[in-house]
Scaffold this motif. Structure first.
Motif, PDB file in Angstrom:
ATOM      1  N   LEU A  69       0.820  -1.205   0.000  1.00 28.43           N
ATOM      2  CA  LEU A  69       0.000   0.000   0.000  1.00 28.43           C
ATOM      3  C   LEU A  69       0.856   1.257   0.000  1.00 28.43           C
ATOM      4  N   GLY A  70       2.183   1.069   0.031  1.00 23.18           N
ATOM      5  CA  GLY A  70       3.088   2.205   0.101  1.00 23.18           C
ATOM      6  C   GLY A  70       4.191   2.129  -0.927  1.00 23.18           C
ATOM      7  N   ALA A  71       5.405   1.868  -0.459  1.00 22.24           N
ATOM      8  CA  ALA A  71       6.582   1.903  -1.332  1.00 22.24           C
ATOM      9  C   ALA A  71       6.495   0.913  -2.481  1.00 22.24           C
ATOM     10  N   ALA A  72       5.856  -0.235  -2.265  1.00 24.14           N
ATOM     11  CA  ALA A  72       5.722  -1.248  -3.323  1.00 24.14           C
ATOM     12  C   ALA A  72       4.308  -1.276  -3.889  1.00 24.14           C
ATOM     13  N   GLY A  73       3.594  -0.169  -3.749  1.00 23.00           N
ATOM     14  CA  GLY A  73       2.222  -0.089  -4.244  1.00 23.00           C
ATOM     15  C   GLY A  73       1.980   1.196  -5.006  1.00 23.00           C
ATOM     16  N   MET A  74       0.750   1.681  -4.979  1.00 19.03           N
ATOM     17  CA  MET A  74       0.383   2.862  -5.756  1.00 19.03           C
ATOM     18  C   MET A  74       1.257   4.082  -5.467  1.00 19.03           C
ATOM     19  N   PRO A  75       1.541   4.427  -4.196  1.00 19.62           N
ATOM     20  CA  PRO A  75       2.414   5.572  -3.962  1.00 19.62           C
ATOM     21  C   PRO A  75       3.804   5.397  -4.580  1.00 19.62           C
ATOM     22  N   GLY A  76       4.342   4.182  -4.484  1.00 18.93           N
ATOM     23  CA  GLY A  76       5.642   3.925  -5.095  1.00 18.93           C
ATOM     24  C   GLY A  76       5.607   4.058  -6.602  1.00 18.93           C
ATOM     25  N   VAL A  77       4.541   3.539  -7.222  1.00 23.12           N
ATOM     26  CA  VAL A  77       4.402   3.646  -8.677  1.00 23.12           C
ATOM     27  C   VAL A  77       4.249   5.120  -9.076  1.00 23.12           C
ATOM     28  N   THR A  78       3.529   5.885  -8.273  1.00 23.38           N
ATOM     29  CA  THR A  78       3.378   7.319  -8.528  1.00 23.38           C
ATOM     30  C   THR A  78       4.741   7.995  -8.549  1.00 23.38           C
ATOM     31  N   ALA A  79       5.571   7.673  -7.559  1.00 20.86           N
ATOM     32  CA  ALA A  79       6.918   8.235  -7.502  1.00 20.86           C
ATOM     33  C   ALA A  79       7.741   7.809  -8.704  1.00 20.86           C
ATOM     34  N   TRP A  80       7.689   6.523  -9.019  1.00 25.13           N
ATOM     35  CA  TRP A  80       8.473   5.968 -10.137  1.00 25.13           C
ATOM     36  C   TRP A  80       8.084   6.625 -11.446  1.00 25.13           C
ATOM     37  N   TYR A  81       6.786   6.751 -11.692  1.00 26.04           N
ATOM     38  CA  TYR A  81       6.333   7.318 -12.963  1.00 26.04           C
ATOM     39  C   TYR A  81       6.700   8.796 -13.082  1.00 26.04           C
ATOM     40  N   GLY A  82       6.377   9.580 -12.063  1.00 21.43           N
ATOM     41  CA  GLY A  82       6.659  11.010 -12.135  1.00 21.43           C
ATOM     42  C   GLY A  82       8.132  11.313 -12.302  1.00 21.43           C
ATOM     43  N   LEU A  83       8.962  10.533 -11.613  1.00 16.35           N
ATOM     44  CA  LEU A  83      10.404  10.761 -11.719  1.00 16.35           C
ATOM     45  C   LEU A  83      10.943  10.315 -13.074  1.00 16.35           C
ATOM     46  N   ASN A  84      10.628   9.100 -13.467  1.00 15.11           N
ATOM     47  CA  ASN A  84      11.247   8.523 -14.663  1.00 15.11           C
ATOM     48  C   ASN A  84      10.622   8.994 -15.970  1.00 15.11           C
ATOM     49  N   LYS A  85       9.325   9.199 -15.980  1.00 16.92           N
ATOM     50  CA  LYS A  85       8.648   9.512 -17.234  1.00 16.92           C
ATOM     51  C   LYS A  85       8.429  11.005 -17.455  1.00 16.92           C
ATOM     52  N   ILE A  86       8.490  11.812 -16.409  1.00 14.94           N
ATOM     53  CA  ILE A  86       8.303  13.256 -16.571  1.00 14.94           C
ATOM     54  C   ILE A  86       9.600  14.010 -16.265  1.00 14.94           C
ATOM     55  N   ILE A  87      10.153  13.809 -15.086  1.00 11.91           N
ATOM     56  CA  ILE A  87      11.401  14.492 -14.744  1.00 11.91           C
ATOM     57  C   ILE A  87      12.574  13.936 -15.542  1.00 11.91           C
ATOM     58  N   ALA A  88      12.566  12.627 -15.787  1.00  8.07           N
ATOM     59  CA  ALA A  88      13.619  11.971 -16.573  1.00  8.07           C
ATOM     60  C   ALA A  88      15.005  12.435 -16.138  1.00  8.07           C
ATOM     61  N   PRO A  89      15.403  12.151 -14.907  1.00 11.07           N
ATOM     62  CA  PRO A  89      16.641  12.703 -14.373  1.00 11.07           C
ATOM     63  C   PRO A  89      17.886  12.100 -15.010  1.00 11.07           C
ATOM     64  N   ARG A  90      18.924  12.917 -15.060  1.00 10.14           N
ATOM     65  CA  ARG A  90      20.225  12.454 -15.522  1.00 10.14           C
ATOM     66  C   ARG A  90      21.222  12.586 -14.383  1.00 10.14           C
ATOM     67  N   SER A  91      22.174  11.713 -14.355  1.00  9.21           N
ATOM     68  CA  SER A  91      23.183  11.703 -13.289  1.00  9.21           C
ATOM     69  C   SER A  91      23.818  13.077 -13.149  1.00  9.21           C
ATOM     70  N   GLY A  92      23.931  13.531 -11.916  1.00  4.18           N
ATOM     71  CA  GLY A  92      24.539  14.821 -11.632  1.00  4.18           C
ATOM     72  C   GLY A  92      23.545  15.958 -11.513  1.00  4.18           C
ATOM     73  N   GLN A  93      22.300  15.741 -11.929  1.00  2.76           N
ATOM     74  CA  GLN A  93      21.293  16.785 -11.820  1.00  2.76           C
ATOM     75  C   GLN A  93      20.717  16.851 -10.406  1.00  2.76           C
ATOM     76  N   THR A  94      20.015  17.948 -10.122  1.00  5.47           N
ATOM     77  CA  THR A  94      19.393  18.145  -8.815  1.00  5.47           C
ATOM     78  C   THR A  94      17.882  17.960  -8.924  1.00  5.47           C
ATOM     79  N   VAL A  95      17.360  17.081  -8.064  1.00  8.66           N
ATOM     80  CA  VAL A  95      15.922  16.823  -8.014  1.00  8.66           C
ATOM     81  C   VAL A  95      15.414  17.219  -6.638  1.00  8.66           C
ATOM     82  N   VAL A  96      14.381  18.044  -6.614  1.00  7.31           N
ATOM     83  CA  VAL A  96      13.738  18.468  -5.370  1.00  7.31           C
ATOM     84  C   VAL A  96      12.381  17.809  -5.275  1.00  7.31           C
ATOM     85  N   VAL A  97      12.003  17.390  -4.087  1.00  6.57           N
ATOM     86  CA  VAL A  97      10.685  16.781  -3.879  1.00  6.57           C
ATOM     87  C   VAL A  97      10.054  17.355  -2.615  1.00  6.57           C
TER      88      VAL A  97
END
Length: 332
Positions: free
Chosen positions: A124-152
């Motif tokens: 219900l948390g890290a391995a569930g919907m909230p975790g998927v929300t984090a994974w999608y927003g980070l990887n598919k929208i922010i698309a971070p590259r090594s060395g960049q700064t991400v704020v949450v």
């Protein structure tokens, strides 16, 4: 004698802050189970910010909860009766069974769980919907590259805590924003963020500037309001903002941007998203998250309230930032 099902329904719609009077606890005997269906005894209920929006009768991405209907919510539980070929008594499952003791389903949207290495509550948390929300927003929208700064923002919460840890795994500088010294200490010392800004300390812009000396390339937004304004002022050109939540305005307060021109001058990408609209990514995300949780790489914290009757208080506390980590209600 049929078991009694306790359920919490929406009694009235809030005009501002949510109170316990907006909910009603009901009891009724369970009907017999039809062919092709399963009955699940809910063990834990997830409490999430989106629930506040479903209490409103307003145009949104999903239909509101109808007055008198069971409040929406994901649960983990155990199959206690089955007339479905794909489910057996004793199976651990998760589904959108809502704020009640028992859920009944034809199996659609119900997923079996393996709790050998991943605790049921983590689904219900890290391995569930909230975790998927984090994974999608980070990887598919922010698309971070090594060395960049991400704020949450809301960095100690169920979604924000996962965003920062995944950003670190991607080689980024992860900076959190949270409320209070205890939460900020947890974000840095236990979750491994590089820094965390306490928005309650009274120097949000100055502290965020110090924590982001090279500016901000990606921002995962859960809060809105002054937190969004402060972070916008630190965005680098062509920065990406994953707009997940605006909890600061959920009780109806208007929170206009103070410097909307930054969106243009910094050529920012701002993308709102609803994770349930991207189901094609869930298998990949859930597999990755479960592996990280099982291996101890992805850490999380839970706030658990005991008793279905206390679910309204859990939601009210969540909306006021009183929870620490993932908010759950223990039902069974």
């Amino acid at each position: 004698m049929s078991p009694i099902n306790r359920r919490i329904v929406l009694a009235s719609r809030p005009q501002g802050a949510v109170t316990a009077d907006h909910f009603r606890l009901e009891q009724a005997p369970l009907a017999g189970l039809a062919e092709g269906r399963i009955r699940v005894r809910n063990l834990y209920l997830s409490i999430d910010p989106y629930m506040r929006g479903r209490m409103n009768d307003a145009k949104s991405y999903a239909q509101p909860v109808a007055l008198g209907d069971v409040m929406i919510g994901a649960t983990v539980g155990e199959v206690v009766e089955s007339k479905h070929p794909n489910f057996a008594v004793g199976d651990k499952v998760t589904g959108m069974f809502g704020w009640q003791d028992y859920g009944t389903s034809d199996g659609a949207g119900v997923r079996k769980l393996d709790d050998t290495n991943v605790p049921l509550t983590a689904y219900l948390g890290a391995a569930g919907m909230p975790g998927v929300t984090a994974w999608y927003g980070l990887n598919k929208i922010i698309a971070p590259r090594s060395g960049q700064t991400v704020v949450v923002s809301a960095a100690s919460g169920a979604v924000g805590s996962v965003v920062g840890q995944l950003a670190k795994l991607a080689g980024c500088r992860a900076v959190g924003i949270a409320g209070g010294t205890e939460k900020c200490r947890y974000v840095v010392e236990e979750l491994g963020f590089d820094a965390c800004v306490d928005y309650k300390a009274g120097n949000l812009f100055g502290d965020l500037k110090a924590a982001t000396p090279d500016g901000v390339d990606g921002y995962f937004e859960n809060v809105g309001g002054e937190v969004l304004d402060a972070t916008l002022s630190r965005m680098n050109p062509f920065g990406r903002i994953a707009l997940c939540g605006m909890i600061a305005s959920y009780d109806g307060q208007p929170l206009p941007l103070k410097q909307p021109s930054i969106l243009l001058t910094m050529r920012l990408l701002v993308q709102g998203f609803i994770v349930s609209e991207h189901l094609e990514y869930w298998p990949e995300a859930l597999g990755t998250l479960a592996t990280l949780v099982a291996g101890g790489t992805l850490r999380y914290r839970e706030s658990i309230v005991d008793g279905l009757e206390h679910a309204p208080d859990a939601l009210i506390g969540l909306l006021h930032g009183k929870n620490f980590g993932k908010q759950l209600v223990k039902i069974g």
